[in-house]
Design an enzyme around this catalytic site. Structure first.
Site, PDB file in Angstrom:
ATOM      1  N   HIS A  13      -5.420  -3.571   5.509  1.00 52.97           N
ATOM      2  CA  HIS A  13      -5.085  -3.888   4.111  1.00 52.97           C
ATOM      3  C   HIS A  13      -6.294  -4.446   3.376  1.00 52.97           C
ATOM      4  CE1 HIS A  13      -2.822  -4.930   0.594  1.00 52.97           C
ATOM      5  NE2 HIS A  13      -3.232  -6.185   0.695  1.00 52.97           N
ATOM      6  N   ASP A  66       0.838  -1.205   0.000  1.00 57.09           N
ATOM      7  CA  ASP A  66       0.000   0.000   0.000  1.00 57.09           C
ATOM      8  C   ASP A  66       0.874   1.257   0.000  1.00 57.09           C
ATOM      9  OD1 ASP A  66      -2.397  -1.558   0.186  1.00 57.09           O
ATOM     10  OD2 ASP A  66      -1.912  -1.887   2.294  1.00 57.09           O
TER      11      ASP A  66
HETATM   12  P1  NAD Z   1      -0.362 -18.244  -5.529  1.00 53.28           P
HETATM   13  O1  NAD Z   1      -1.554 -19.123  -5.613  1.00 53.28           O
HETATM   14  O2  NAD Z   1       0.369 -17.904  -6.785  1.00 53.28           O
HETATM   15  O3  NAD Z   1       0.703 -18.872  -4.530  1.00 53.28           O
HETATM   16  C1  NAD Z   1       0.352 -19.326  -3.267  1.00 53.28           C
HETATM   17  C2  NAD Z   1       1.267 -20.462  -2.885  1.00 53.28           C
HETATM   18  O4  NAD Z   1       0.879 -20.910  -1.589  1.00 53.28           O
HETATM   19  C3  NAD Z   1       1.174 -21.670  -3.853  1.00 53.28           C
HETATM   20  O5  NAD Z   1       2.454 -22.039  -4.309  1.00 53.28           O
HETATM   21  C4  NAD Z   1       0.562 -22.750  -2.980  1.00 53.28           C
HETATM   22  O6  NAD Z   1       1.031 -24.046  -3.283  1.00 53.28           O
HETATM   23  C5  NAD Z   1       1.033 -22.311  -1.599  1.00 53.28           C
HETATM   24  N1  NAD Z   1       0.273 -22.924  -0.529  1.00 53.28           N
HETATM   25  C6  NAD Z   1      -1.047 -23.232  -0.489  1.00 53.28           C
HETATM   26  N2  NAD Z   1      -1.337 -23.839   0.674  1.00 53.28           N
HETATM   27  C7  NAD Z   1      -0.182 -23.918   1.370  1.00 53.28           C
HETATM   28  C8  NAD Z   1       0.166 -24.442   2.635  1.00 53.28           C
HETATM   29  N3  NAD Z   1      -0.738 -25.026   3.408  1.00 53.28           N
HETATM   30  N4  NAD Z   1       1.439 -24.357   3.023  1.00 53.28           N
HETATM   31  C9  NAD Z   1       2.366 -23.760   2.233  1.00 53.28           C
HETATM   32  N5  NAD Z   1       2.099 -23.241   1.034  1.00 53.28           N
HETATM   33  C10 NAD Z   1       0.839 -23.333   0.616  1.00 53.28           C
HETATM   34  O7  NAD Z   1      -0.825 -16.909  -4.769  1.00 53.28           O
HETATM   35  P2  NAD Z   1      -0.005 -15.525  -4.642  1.00 53.28           P
HETATM   36  O8  NAD Z   1      -0.358 -14.651  -5.767  1.00 53.28           O
HETATM   37  O9  NAD Z   1       1.418 -15.838  -4.356  1.00 53.28           O
HETATM   38  O10 NAD Z   1      -0.713 -14.893  -3.327  1.00 53.28           O
HETATM   39  C11 NAD Z   1      -0.557 -15.504  -2.076  1.00 53.28           C
HETATM   40  C12 NAD Z   1      -1.346 -14.763  -1.008  1.00 53.28           C
HETATM   41  O11 NAD Z   1      -0.827 -13.439  -0.828  1.00 53.28           O
HETATM   42  C13 NAD Z   1      -2.828 -14.570  -1.343  1.00 53.28           C
HETATM   43  O12 NAD Z   1      -3.591 -14.809  -0.192  1.00 53.28           O
HETATM   44  C14 NAD Z   1      -2.915 -13.112  -1.744  1.00 53.28           C
HETATM   45  O13 NAD Z   1      -4.191 -12.569  -1.560  1.00 53.28           O
HETATM   46  C15 NAD Z   1      -1.903 -12.508  -0.807  1.00 53.28           C
HETATM   47  N6  NAD Z   1      -1.400 -11.192  -1.180  1.00 53.28           N
HETATM   48  C16 NAD Z   1      -1.200 -10.282  -0.189  1.00 53.28           C
HETATM   49  C17 NAD Z   1      -0.700  -9.028  -0.468  1.00 53.28           C
HETATM   50  C18 NAD Z   1      -0.442  -8.038   0.634  1.00 53.28           C
HETATM   51  O14 NAD Z   1      -0.251  -6.856   0.334  1.00 53.28           O
HETATM   52  N7  NAD Z   1      -0.408  -8.430   1.901  1.00 53.28           N
HETATM   53  C19 NAD Z   1      -0.405  -8.686  -1.799  1.00 53.28           C
HETATM   54  C20 NAD Z   1      -0.615  -9.628  -2.799  1.00 53.28           C
HETATM   55  C21 NAD Z   1      -1.124 -10.892  -2.478  1.00 53.28           C
HETATM   56  C1  LMR Z   2      -3.050  -6.426  -3.142  1.00 57.65           C
HETATM   57  O1  LMR Z   2      -3.289  -5.408  -2.497  1.00 57.65           O
HETATM   58  O2  LMR Z   2      -2.597  -6.401  -4.302  1.00 57.65           O
HETATM   59  C2  LMR Z   2      -3.264  -7.766  -2.504  1.00 57.65           C
HETATM   60  O3  LMR Z   2      -3.911  -7.651  -1.277  1.00 57.65           O
HETATM   61  C3  LMR Z   2      -3.922  -8.759  -3.393  1.00 57.65           C
HETATM   62  C4  LMR Z   2      -5.366  -8.454  -3.671  1.00 57.65           C
HETATM   63  O4  LMR Z   2      -6.180  -9.370  -3.550  1.00 57.65           O
HETATM   64  O5  LMR Z   2      -5.685  -7.324  -4.028  1.00 57.65           O
END
Ligand code: NAD
Ligand code: LMR
Length: 338
Positions: free
Chosen positions: A202, A175
């Site tokens: 967030h 953010d």
């Molecule tokens: P993705 O699906 O590409 O990757 C997620 C990974 O987690 C996969 O490799 C999957 O195998 C793994 N996984 C699933 N269950 C698991 C477990 N029990 N133990 C270990 N690994 C496990 O998703 P992504 O795009 O990498 O996003 C991941 C998370 O991050 C989502 O929840 C997304 O919303 C969040 N996110 C948060 C922010 C933030 O600003 N905080 C920003 C972007 C994404």
């Molecule tokens: C973001 O802010 O990009 C992440 O929290 C992923 C989402 O679901 O928007």
């Protein structure tokens, strides 16, 4: 997993010790969800961080392949891979910092809260492992919905008797990164010169940019304030829609996660004046968790800063943010206490 582990088996720890030298304190970092969209570039960037001596890559799929690939990079950190629940404890033992991007991402039309049912259980299991194997580690929690997963992690740690509020940080850095970028565009500045505090949480209206506190000091028209606030609050949705079903922000998130993890490691090393925004246990408002600027030190978030003076627009935004945040925090707490 192959790579460094095989070398260590063949030649003892000599190669690992040798590669971990280089003058830095050499922190041990685990990434849980390391084979995912965020996990892979995050693993690559952490392998390039000179503060990292050991990098553990854990996932329920594809961890060996990602580990083999990353381990060929000629940087200092020793990389080891861990696949599936039976290897979770080995992945976590001895870690100083654990970064968690495990879990499902949004598709168009979903809110972050729609991810709760799947991601809450994933975060609970991973945090149970942390409580058992590295209870003193600093935890950077990325998995959504952060406004609920951080309270879930806190409850898991409380149950295990290991909770240290200073060591649990929800990652809201993206953010801030977005806010710096969008504000710099409007002001015609280099984003690296801009610092926008983003507080609250967030998700949607809980993401509250404090444009009255932008550095360098700047003024905005009401239209600019409206545009910037909306764009920062909906930055995640902008990416989800552009990716059209292929996930959410991964590359800008990996960049932000590394920026934040590096700040945590510099804090752990004892550097002075390391300050970033994060979603932490807080007394800044009446809510038990809130994102604001924190000072990162040897024990994690050692100081949580007050919000500073808000203008009327921000005061209204704060009330909206608190209302939604209260419900999301309670949902996380109830998931463990029920
Ligand atoms: P993705 O699906 O590409 O990757 C997620 C990974 O987690 C996969 O490799 C999957 O195998 C793994 N996984 C699933 N269950 C698991 C477990 N029990 N133990 C270990 N690994 C496990 O998703 P992504 O795009 O990498 O996003 C991941 C998370 O991050 C989502 O929840 C997304 O919303 C969040 N996110 C948060 C922010 C933030 O600003 N905080 C920003 C972007 C994404
Ligand atoms: C973001 O802010 O990009 C992440 O929290 C992923 C989402 O679901 O928007």
């Amino acid at each position: 997993c192959p790579s460094n582990s095989q070398m260590e088996e063949s030649f003892g720890l000599r190669s690992a010790n040798c590669r971990a030298k280089g003058g830095s304190p050499g922190f041990k970092v685990a990434i849980l969800g390391a084979a995912g969209g965020i996990g892979q570039p995050l693993a690559m960037l952490m392998k390039m961080n000179p503060l990292v001596s050991v990098l553990h890559l854990y996932d329920v799929v594809n961890a060996p392949g990602v580990t083999a690939d990353i381990s060929h990079m000629d940087t200092g950190a020793v990389v080891r891979g861990f696949l599936g629940q039976p290897q979770l404890e080995s992945a976590l033992t001895g870690m100083d910092l654990v970064i968690i991007p495990a879990g499902v991402p949004r598709k168009p039309g979903m809110t972050r809260d729609d991810l709760f049912n799947i991601n809450a259980g994933i975060v609970r299991t991973l945090c149970e492992g942390i409580a058992k194997c590295c209870p003193r580690a600093v935890v950077n929690l990325i998995s959504n919905p952060v406004n609920s997963t951080v309270p879930i992690a806190a409850e898991v740690f409380k149950k295990a008797g290991t909770y240290d509020p200073k060591r649990l940080l929800g990652v809201t850095m993206l953010d801030v990164v977005r806010a710096n970028t969008f504000v710099a565009e409007v002001l015609g500045l280099d984003p690296r010169e801009v610092d926008v505090p983003v507080v609250g949480g967030h998700a949607g209206v809980t993401i509250l940019p404090l444009l009255s506190q932008v550095k360098p000091p700047s003024s905005f028209t009401p239209d600019e304030v409206e545009y910037l606030t909306n764009r920062i609050q909906n930055g995640g949705t902008e990416v989800v829609e552009a990716k059209a079903g292929a996930g959410s922000a991964t590359l800008s998130m990996a960049y932000s996660a590394v920026k934040f993890a590096d700040a945590c490691l510099r804090g752990l090393r004892g550097d002075a004046g390391v300050v970033e925004c994060a979603f932490v246990a807080s007394e800044v408002t009446e809510l038990p968790f809130f994102a604001s600027k924190v000072r990162l030190g040897r024990n994690g978030a050692e100081e949580v800063f007050q919000l500073g003076p808000l203008n009327e627009y921000e005061r209204v935004g704060l009330e909206k943010a608190k209302k939604e945040l209260a419900a999301s925090i309670q949902k996380g707490i109830s998931f463990i206490r029920k």
